[in-house]
Design an enzyme around this catalytic site. Structure first.
Site, PDB file in Angstrom:
ATOM      1  N   ASP A  44       0.795  -1.245   0.000  1.00  0.00           N
ATOM      2  CA  ASP A  44       0.000   0.000   0.000  1.00  0.00           C
ATOM      3  C   ASP A  44       0.825   1.293   0.000  1.00  0.00           C
ATOM      4  OD1 ASP A  44      -1.923  -1.959   0.269  1.00  0.00           O
ATOM      5  OD2 ASP A  44      -2.838  -1.136   2.084  1.00  0.00           O
ATOM      6  N   LYS A 142      -6.851  -5.080  -2.946  1.00  0.00           N
ATOM      7  CA  LYS A 142      -7.604  -5.639  -1.814  1.00  0.00           C
ATOM      8  C   LYS A 142      -8.563  -4.606  -1.259  1.00  0.00           C
ATOM      9  CE  LYS A 142      -3.804  -4.444   1.277  1.00  0.00           C
ATOM     10  NZ  LYS A 142      -4.504  -3.423   2.066  1.00  0.00           N
ATOM     11  N   CYS A 187      -1.940  -2.798   7.749  1.00  0.00           N
ATOM     12  CA  CYS A 187      -1.821  -3.681   6.587  1.00  0.00           C
ATOM     13  C   CYS A 187      -0.511  -4.471   6.566  1.00  0.00           C
ATOM     14  CB  CYS A 187      -2.020  -2.871   5.315  1.00  0.00           C
ATOM     15  SG  CYS A 187      -3.705  -2.212   5.223  1.00  0.00           S
TER      16      CYS A 187
END
Ligand SMILES: [Zn+2]
Length: 243
Positions: A44, A142, A187
């Site tokens: 990310d 995701k 994450c």
């Protein structure tokens, strides 16, 4: 060779090993050399999670040069992107009367509510422009199911729906993952923990991550990761690319 002489040789080798260990503690061992069975997972590193984005992680952009320097040391690189629908269940705006950074109970469990972030196809959801990962082989997106969040690159927050990453890595003979990116305590941590659960060796490269640290979440994440066998290392612990 007789059994006795082979036993002597074994003991001799063990003694040599012991002497080596005494001189150099285990953790000061040679730098880690990621080989063909290792993958770097870059989590990310998107505009939404750096300064100027919709859910900025303090110092988020500082991971970019660290990750760029790590990339040539890995034969396998996987990139993830948080990739939400508009009105996603993880957005505070999707729940009347709820504020960002509060927590509510959804049908799959507790969910922290976030500002609207990383909406599919927006510039906010794009990878950071300075990220240089020309050899990356897979991008996993995701959090695209509207009703379920997905911090982890392996499994959605319902703890049932998989992303397919474990199967991909296993099919390619990869048994070890090194996790970097944003944010350490969400994450990155969930990805590393799920990697362990799926049977991979897992490292988190601490200086290649930055945290949100919401109500002690960073310390809790490190504690949980240590308990599950996730190894905490620095980018300097990884050896330069072979050859
Ligand atoms: Zn998200």
């Amino acid at each position: 060779m007789t059994v006795l002489s082979s036993r002597r040789r074994f003991l001799g080798a063990a003694a040599a090993l012991g002497a080596g260990c005494a001189a150099a503690p285990l953790w000061a061992a040679a730098p880690i050399q990621p080989g063909a069975k290792a993958a770097l997972i870059v989590v990310d590193v998107q505009n939404c999670f750096v300064e100027g984005g919709t859910l900025p992680v303090k110092g988020g952009a500082e991971v970019v040069p660290v990750i760029n320097a790590l990339a040539p040391k890995f034969q396998n690189i996987v990139v993830t992107q948080d990739w939400h629908t508009p009105g996603h269940a993880s957005f505070a705006s999707a729940h009347s009367g709820q504020k960002a950074f509060s927590s509510i109970r959804l049908n799959y469990g507790d969910q922290v509510l976030w500002p609207d972030h990383c909406v599919q196809g927006t510039d906010d959801a794009a990878l950071h422009k300075d990220l240089q990962l020309p050899t990356a082989q897979l991008i996993i997106r995701k959090g695209f199911n509207k009703g379920v969040d997905s911090y982890s690159a392996f499994q959605e927050a319902d703890r049932k729906t998989v992303t397919g990453l474990a199967g991909y890595l296993k099919a390619r003979g990869i048994d070890t993952v090194f996790v970097a990116g944003l944010a350490t305590d969400f994450c990155v941590a969930w990805t590393a923990l799920d990697a362990r659960k799926a049977g991979f060796k897992a490292y988190v490269i601490e200086d290649a991550t930055r945290a949100i640290d919401l109500n002690g979440s960073l310390a809790a994440a490190w504690k949980q990761m240590a308990a599950q066998g996730v190894r905490r290392i620095q980018s300097g612990d990884i050896a330069a690319a072979a050859g």
